[in-house]
Design a protein around this motif. Structure first.
Motif, PDB file in Angstrom:
ATOM      1  N   LEU A 772       0.824  -1.201   0.000  1.00  0.00           N
ATOM      2  CA  LEU A 772       0.000   0.000   0.000  1.00  0.00           C
ATOM      3  C   LEU A 772       0.860   1.254   0.000  1.00  0.00           C
ATOM      4  O   LEU A 772       0.575   2.222  -0.707  1.00  0.00           O
ATOM      5  N   THR A 773       1.946   1.240   0.765  1.00  0.00           N
ATOM      6  CA  THR A 773       2.832   2.400   0.828  1.00  0.00           C
ATOM      7  C   THR A 773       3.488   2.665  -0.521  1.00  0.00           C
ATOM      8  O   THR A 773       3.579   3.809  -0.978  1.00  0.00           O
ATOM      9  N   THR A 774       3.926   1.590  -1.186  1.00  0.00           N
ATOM     10  CA  THR A 774       4.554   1.748  -2.500  1.00  0.00           C
ATOM     11  C   THR A 774       3.568   2.335  -3.512  1.00  0.00           C
ATOM     12  O   THR A 774       3.912   3.235  -4.290  1.00  0.00           O
ATOM     13  N   LEU A 775       2.372   1.843  -3.484  1.00  0.00           N
ATOM     14  CA  LEU A 775       1.354   2.350  -4.409  1.00  0.00           C
ATOM     15  C   LEU A 775       1.044   3.807  -4.109  1.00  0.00           C
ATOM     16  O   LEU A 775       0.896   4.623  -5.032  1.00  0.00           O
ATOM     17  N   GLU A 776       0.948   4.144  -2.820  1.00  0.00           N
ATOM     18  CA  GLU A 776       0.633   5.525  -2.438  1.00  0.00           C
ATOM     19  C   GLU A 776       1.714   6.483  -2.923  1.00  0.00           C
ATOM     20  O   GLU A 776       1.424   7.573  -3.442  1.00  0.00           O
ATOM     21  N   GLN A 777       2.971   6.072  -2.793  1.00  0.00           N
ATOM     22  CA  GLN A 777       4.068   6.933  -3.226  1.00  0.00           C
ATOM     23  C   GLN A 777       4.039   7.150  -4.740  1.00  0.00           C
ATOM     24  O   GLN A 777       4.306   8.255  -5.226  1.00  0.00           O
ATOM     25  N   TRP A 778       3.695   6.084  -5.497  1.00  0.00           N
ATOM     26  CA  TRP A 778       3.639   6.245  -6.958  1.00  0.00           C
ATOM     27  C   TRP A 778       2.499   7.173  -7.350  1.00  0.00           C
ATOM     28  O   TRP A 778       2.648   8.028  -8.220  1.00  0.00           O
ATOM     29  N   LEU A 779       1.352   7.038  -6.697  1.00  0.00           N
ATOM     30  CA  LEU A 779       0.215   7.891  -7.036  1.00  0.00           C
ATOM     31  C   LEU A 779       0.525   9.350  -6.723  1.00  0.00           C
ATOM     32  O   LEU A 779       0.153  10.258  -7.480  1.00  0.00           O
ATOM     33  N   MET A 780       1.204   9.589  -5.599  1.00  0.00           N
ATOM     34  CA  MET A 780       1.527  10.963  -5.231  1.00  0.00           C
ATOM     35  C   MET A 780       2.552  11.578  -6.175  1.00  0.00           C
ATOM     36  O   MET A 780       2.620  12.803  -6.313  1.00  0.00           O
ATOM     37  N   SER A 781       3.350  10.721  -6.846  1.00  0.00           N
ATOM     38  CA  SER A 781       4.385  11.245  -7.736  1.00  0.00           C
ATOM     39  C   SER A 781       3.853  11.590  -9.122  1.00  0.00           C
ATOM     40  O   SER A 781       4.553  12.221  -9.903  1.00  0.00           O
ATOM     41  N   LEU A 782       2.619  11.149  -9.416  1.00  0.00           N
ATOM     42  CA  LEU A 782       2.064  11.426 -10.737  1.00  0.00           C
ATOM     43  C   LEU A 782       1.742  12.901 -10.905  1.00  0.00           C
ATOM     44  O   LEU A 782       1.268  13.560  -9.973  1.00  0.00           O
ATOM     45  N   ALA A 783       2.013  13.413 -12.081  1.00  0.00           N
ATOM     46  CA  ALA A 783       1.614  14.789 -12.393  1.00  0.00           C
ATOM     47  C   ALA A 783       0.091  14.867 -12.468  1.00  0.00           C
ATOM     48  O   ALA A 783      -0.597  13.861 -12.656  1.00  0.00           O
TER      49      ALA A 783
END
Length: 867
Positions: A772-783
């Motif tokens: 979940l943490t990995t997914l959250e970080q990727w979503l937050m990094s999206l423009a």
């Protein structure tokens, strides 16, 4: 003195019309004809007396087909209220001569076969010439003409057009006027579609109706003046038809024919041909009857009255049959007809029909909008409470659907029906008035409630029955035996059947339905097994259609029994050039249908193809049905010793071919592979394969997951399958996700990987915090623009979560922030109100009167403070 001419009466009827049938029977009783001639194929007359058999139960249909081309076939349906059916019963009972007089079946089928041959030759010629665009255009025109021939064949009657049931009540007309009052000039000026196509529709427009169905209902079907002279009524109808025919004399339907040299020629309209043939038939029977009568008179040495002939036909044909035409002219009109088929080339029999099929144009096109309503009119034709019983039937159907219908509502529906008929100027309550009153009073203004029962109420589920000794095609006879053996009764409306394959009866029923599907007879449609997780349960949706009889006849080339025909047909199919996956599906079907010869043939073909097949998609598709086959052993009583070896061989080949097949795929190809891969992986997990074989499969998934040339969608799916099977450590998964979902990777590739990994597996996020943490970080990094672009994908993936799961995941993501957002405050100023509330509650519990507050000021101040 010898009698020269018989007394001929032409009785124009409406096919499948109960009111017309009542009038016809009354006329027959008055006339007492010696001979009854009916519009129908003249070479099928010997089948007419069978309608009077005690085991014959309508609706039934006369089926005729070409022995060598069963797809060329004709139906002539009869139901209990059909005028032709009742005329047959009357003639058999009175021992009168009974015969059909229309164009023979052998000529009608010859015309169809000729047309089919012309079409095939034309298409072959165009294809040989290589005229691609012109070929498409010409072929479309030919096919359109062929479709028109199917809908309006030589036997098609113009007066039997399928009439709609869409009446505009704004112009309710008084139909009590005589037909004699119709102005011929006005009839001639009728514009629009061809009059001969719908003569009743023309009469309806002249009377102020929007369609012919309602006019005929009011004038014939529901005209209860039984004292009227039936013969006079038929004469009036014939007179009006004569006016209509005169107004359409320049409106001919010209049909192209072919002469002896193959050149196209114009022939007369189909109606003219049929009517010429019927005139000749009437003349022939007249001569025969006169000869018999004179011979009988000479033997008995007495004079008798002229014999009486009753000709029962569609109302449109009556003026033409009464026309003064010479036999020479009629024979000249028939000279261009195709050569009739020999008796051995034509097969005829009676088959069961359904009430639902009576609602469509078939055979001579006499479809009715609501066959069960007409059946009710016939059954209760002499009952004074005919309307009440019908509305009671509707109320009963609504109650079966869970609707609450009171007796008062039923009474009000009857009253409203009469009121609507009066307002619209109708002589009796008609079908439209009943529907409107039902929607208003029984459905409480909700048309959808009526639509839920409309099919059942109006079309019904009646299926006819034919005598046991009726000569049938071998496959039809075998089907009847199998239906009795399995206790499966054909029903016109859909019915759900649940089968337990562990029982003997359930297994036999399943085998029969599967074999019929092989023969393209879709009596049963296989549904999902529902909540059952085993392979011993099947759910079927059953619905019988009369066309299935013809489809069975078409399969006579494969054998004379259902088992033999389905077995031989499958062998033929599997002997063709089938892909490996479709071949495996056919083997599964043959095993399910318990066709041993087809099973051996299919397994042999599978072994041959599997050894030389390297197509990954075909290999994956073949594994799924074979694994399903292996799971049927305890329920199907089948031998599948070779299936395990095939599964091992196919899984080995698929594991070797898959990593290379998943490279450099476009989006559509990747999606196709994903579905195959998911289904195959699920089947492999159920197959209980050896450890060595499973290790080979895991290595194949690992190569797909690691390769940079693999589609990101398939890479994400493979990674998830490995992780769920505990073939991938959590730390390694974290590294792969962080690498693949990092900002350095293109957002499109990352989104595809996300789709492959999380689709149908998003529940994993509830229990795996690191994931979940990995997914959250990727979503937050999206423009922002990338996030908006892939938002539909995110919504689709997370849609698999229910409300509770989404709330749980939200709490887990927000953590303390989510808890801190909920603040609690104490209002000390409200304590006096709480004390008063406690006192009031205590007084109620002790049965004492509630003490009113001394002042409302304190309460108002507290409320203001709370605001």
């Amino acid at each position: 003195m010898a009698i020269q001419t018989p007394d001929i009466h032409y009785l124009g009827i409406r096919h499948h019309g109960p009111g017309s049938t009542s009038r016809l029977l009354k006329a027959l009783n008055e006339l007492q004809p010696d001979c009854v001639l009916i519009e129908g194929p003249s070479d099928c007359s010997e089948l007419l007396p069978l309608l009077a058999d005690k085991q014959m139960r309508p609706p039934v249909a006369l089926l005729a087909y070409a022995a060598d081309s069963p797809e060329q076939h004709l139906y002539y349906p009869f139901t209990e209220y059909s005028p032709e059916y009742q005329a047959c019963l009357w003639a058999v009972k009175q021992q009168a001569t009974l015969a059909f007089i229309d164009l023979p079946i052998n000529i009608q089928l010859a015309a169809r076969l000729q047309r089919q041959q012309q079409l095939e030759e034309a298409m072959a010629k165009l294809e040989a010439d290589g005229q691609s665009e012109d070929s498409k255009t010409v072929n479309a025109e030919l096919l359109l003409e062929d479709a028109q021939l199917e809908e309006d064949p030589v036997e098609q009657s113009a007066d039997d057009s399928d009439l709609t049931d869409e009446t505009d009540h704004s112009n309710g007309a008084d139909n009590t006027d005589s037909l004699d009052n119709v102005d011929s000039t006005e009839a001639i000026n009728i514009s629009g579609k061809r009059i001969s196509n719908d003569p009743i529709g023309v009469l309806a427009k002249l009377a102020g109706y929007q369609d012919g169905e309602s006019w005929w209902n009011d004038f014939i079907e529901q005209n209860h003046h039984e004292s009227e002279d039936s013969q006079a009524l038929f004469a009036s109808i014939a007179e009006v038809m004569a006016v209509l025919r005169a107004s359409s004399q320049n409106d001919k339907l010209i049909v192209e024919g072919v002469d002896a040299d193959g050149e196209a020629v114009d022939i007369e309209s189909r109606d003219d041909i049929r009517e010429a043939y019927m005139r000749l038939q009437v003349a022939d029977y007249s001569k025969q009857l006169i000869k018999q009568t004179n011979s009988s008179d000479n033997t008995n040495n007495k004079n008798t009255k002229p014999p009486v002939i009753a000709v029962v036909c569609g109302a449109w044909h009556v003026p033409a049959l009464q026309a003064d035409s010479t036999q020479k002219a009629d024979k000249q009109m028939l000279k261009d007809l195709p050569k009739k088929l020999t008796a051995s080339k034509v097969k005829t029999t009676w088959i069961p029909w359904t009430s639902a099929r009576l609602s469509k144009a078939s055979g001579y096109g006499a479809g009715v909008a609501s066959p069960m309503w007409y059946q009710h009119l016939w059954d209760y034709r002499h009952h004074p409470d005919q309307l009440t019983y019908w509305i009671r039937h509707i109320a009963h159907s609504l109650r079966e659907q869970g609707q609450i219908i009171s007796t008062a509502s039923v009474i009000e529906t009857v009253r409203l029906s009469h009121s609507l008929a009066s307002v619209r100027g109708r002589p009796a309550v008609g079908f439209e008035e009943i529907i409107d009153a039902t929607v208003s009073c029984l459905c409480f203004g909700e048309p959808l409630t009526w639509q839920q029962i409309a099919t059942t109420v109006l079309q019904g589920n009646r299926v006819g029955q034919i005598p046991d000794n009726m000569p049938l095609a071998p496959l039809l006879e075998d089907l009847q035996r199998q239906q009795k053996l399995t206790k499966l009764k054909p029903e016109a409306l859909g019915d759900t059947l649940s089968l337990d394959l562990r029982s003997e009866s359930g297994n036999k029923r399943s085998v029969l339905l599967h074999r019929l599907q092989i023969l393209n007879v879709s009596w049963g449609t296989l549904l999902s097994s529902g909540s059952s997780r085993g392979t011993f349960r099947e759910n079927w949706q059953l619905q019988w259609q009369p066309e299935y009889a013809v489809q069975l006849v078409e399969n006579l080339v494969y054998g004379n029994s259902i088992e033999q025909a389905s077995n031989n047909k499958l062998i033929e199919v599997m002997g063709g050039d089938l892909p490996l996956d479709k071949l495996a599906t056919q083997v599964q079907l043959s095993l399910t249908a318990q066709l041993d010869d087809a099973v051996q043939m299919g397994l042999k073909r599978l072994n041959q193809q599997a050894a030389h097949n390297s197509d990954a998609l075909s290999l994956l598709g073949a594994i799924v049905p074979l694994v399903q086959i292996s799971r049927y052993g305890t329920a199907r009583h089948i031998d599948f010793a070779q299936v395990g070896q095939l599964i091992t061989q196919l899984v080995t080949q698929a594991a070797l071919a898959l990593p290379y097949a998943c490279r450099n795929l476009n989006e559509n190809e990747a999606n196709h592979f994903r579905e195959r891969l998911k289904a195959t992986h699920s089947s492999i997990l159920l197959a209980q394969l050896s450890e060595d074989l499973m290790e080979m499969w895991w290595q194949a998934l690992e190569q797909i997951s690691h390769s940079t040339e693999t589609s990101p969608l398939l890479s994400g799916l493979s990674t998830r399958l490995l992780y769920q099977a505990e073939q991938l450590e959590r730390d390694e998964l974290q590294r792969r996700l962080k690498r693949t979902l990092s900002p350095a990777i293109a957002s499109s590739d990352a989104a595809a990987y996300f789709d492959g990994f999380f689709s149908e597996a998003v529940q994993q996020l509830q229990y795996d915090t690191d994931l979940l943490t990995t997914l959250e970080q990727w979503l937050m990094s999206l423009a922002d623009d990338a996030f908006v672009q892939y938002l539909p994908l995110f919504k689709r993936v997370f849609a698999d979560l229910d409300r509770t799961e989404r709330q749980y995941l939200l709490q887990k993501i927000l953590g303390k922030q989510y808890q801190a957002s909920i603040l609690y405050h104490s209002h000390v100023d409200l304590l006096p109100l709480w004390q008063q509330q406690q006192q009031a509650l205590a007084s109620l519990l002790m049965g004492q009167a509630i003490v009113e507050p001394e002042s409302e000021l304190m309460e108002q101040d507290a409320v203001e403070e709370l605001k």
